[in-house]
Scaffold this active site. Structure first.
Site, PDB file in Angstrom:
ATOM      1  N   CYS A 113      46.533  43.853  42.104  1.00  0.00           N
ATOM      2  CA  CYS A 113      45.211  43.282  41.868  1.00  0.00           C
ATOM      3  C   CYS A 113      44.082  44.309  41.987  1.00  0.00           C
ATOM      4  CB  CYS A 113      44.954  42.116  42.824  1.00  0.00           C
ATOM      5  SG  CYS A 113      46.171  40.795  42.677  1.00  0.00           S
ATOM      6  N   HIS A 249      37.389  40.586  42.686  1.00  0.00           N
ATOM      7  CA  HIS A 249      38.699  40.098  42.270  1.00  0.00           C
ATOM      8  C   HIS A 249      38.739  38.584  42.456  1.00  0.00           C
ATOM      9  CE1 HIS A 249      42.886  39.436  41.818  1.00  0.00           C
ATOM     10  NE2 HIS A 249      43.156  39.332  43.120  1.00  0.00           N
ATOM     11  N   ASN A 279      43.874  33.602  39.233  1.00  0.00           N
ATOM     12  CA  ASN A 279      44.047  34.995  39.630  1.00  0.00           C
ATOM     13  C   ASN A 279      44.832  35.723  38.540  1.00  0.00           C
ATOM     14  OD1 ASN A 279      44.786  37.450  40.778  1.00  0.00           O
ATOM     15  ND2 ASN A 279      45.377  36.575  42.743  1.00  0.00           N
TER      16      ASN A 279
END
Length: 322
Positions: A113, A249, A279
């Site tokens: 990520c 994020h 996500n």
């Protein structure tokens, strides 16, 4: 001094959008349960003809169009992904071919990520040397390929997508010029078992599935993200009051809220797309950035902080004057 200036942004999402209600038909979950715990309402899921490379190439085309450049103007491609099309070659080389670029430096970076932040720092360093002039920096993922669709604690959290920016090395005023002002990256491999995929070519010979201990990841994320954002602002000679936008994020709405509170940032300065994209790992920051640029929130001259944390653990931030 030479700084890496953002000339354009782009993004791409798979055609298929999946709601929480759709997931509830196959998992023991509900829209209310997912929204309350994550803030997620929708995610996009790639079909067989959609891959990390095809999504990345589409995002690059959007970024090139918004920058007023053509593919042949690019001499560097850095692609962040944890879900490459193949073990090798690098997915960046597939994107290069799809864009019709005959020759340029092209490679992948893997930091899950945080991957896009890692790719930004790598490209920035290469542009500031003057050896390269213009770069495509990409975050692209097809995380749906590595999800355990029987595990409701992880299957509801992730989606697929891609985002890209065009960076150009330009002479810039040290105090007022546009470009990347500061970056900072971290990693701590002691936490591997909190977020990982249980497979790999050198261990099991299989792709594996994503495994996560969500409570522990949440705790580390809030502390690490707030710390690295503050650290990067100090390097840039700025304070949280100087920040116009934070593009984080998009992991979980609760993490976004907790991080902004820890820094004393008002919620209306935080770009949030987790409700519609879920996500998307390395793609989430450039996807959210492109959303905020295209809807007019982020405009030239503003100070924007990008931040992310992912498996490894890895985490980092970048401060940019648009």
């Amino acid at each position: 001094m030479i700084r890496s200036v953002v000339l354009g942004t782009g993004s791409a999402l798979p055609e298929t959008r999946v709601s929480n209600a759709d997931l509830a038909e196959r998992l023991d979950t509900s829209d209310e349960w997912i929204v309350e715990r994550t803030g997620i309402r929708f995610r996009h899921i790639a079909q067989p003809h959609e891959t990390t490379a095809t999504l990345a190439a589409d995002a690059c085309r959007g970024a090139l169009l918004s920058s007023g450049l053509v593919a042949q103007d690019i001499d560097l491609i850095v692609l962040a992904t944890a879900t490459p099309d193949q073990t090798f070659p690098a997915t960046a080389t597939k994107v290069q071919a799809m864009l019709g670029i005959d020759d340029c430096v092209a490679f992948d970076v893997a930091a899950v990520c945080s991957g896009f932040l890692y790719a930004v720092q790598v490209a920035d360093a290469m542009l500031r040397t003057g050896i390269h002039r213009r770069a495509l920096v990409i975050g692209a993922e097809t995380f749906s390929r590595i999800l355990d669709w029987e595990d409701r604690t992880t299957a509801v959290l992730f989606g697929d997508g891609a985002g890209a920016i065009v960076l150009e090395g330009q002479e810039s005023d040290a105090d007022t010029g546009r470009g990347i002002l500061a970056t900072k990256l971290h990693a701590d491999g002691r936490h591997n078992d909190l977020l990982y995929v249980d497979g790999g070519p050198s261990t099991t010979g299989t792709v594996g599935k994503l495994r996560m201990k969500g409570r522990e990841v949440f705790r580390h994320a809030v502390v690490n993200l707030a710390a690295v954002m503050q650290e990067t602002l100090v390097i840039a000679g700025l304070t949280p009051d100087d920040v116009d936008w934070v593009v984080p994020h998009q992991a979980n709405a609760r993490i976004l809220d907790a991080t902004s509170r820890k820094l004393g940032l008002p919620a209306d300065k935080v770009v949030v797309t987790v409700d519609r994209h879920a996500n998307t790992s390395a793609a989430s920051v450039p996807l959210a950035l492109d959303t905020a640029v295209r809807d007019g929130r982020i405009v030239p001259g503003q100070i924007v902080v990008l931040e992310a944390m992912g498996g490894g653990f890895t985490w980092g931030a970048a401060v940019v004057r648009f």
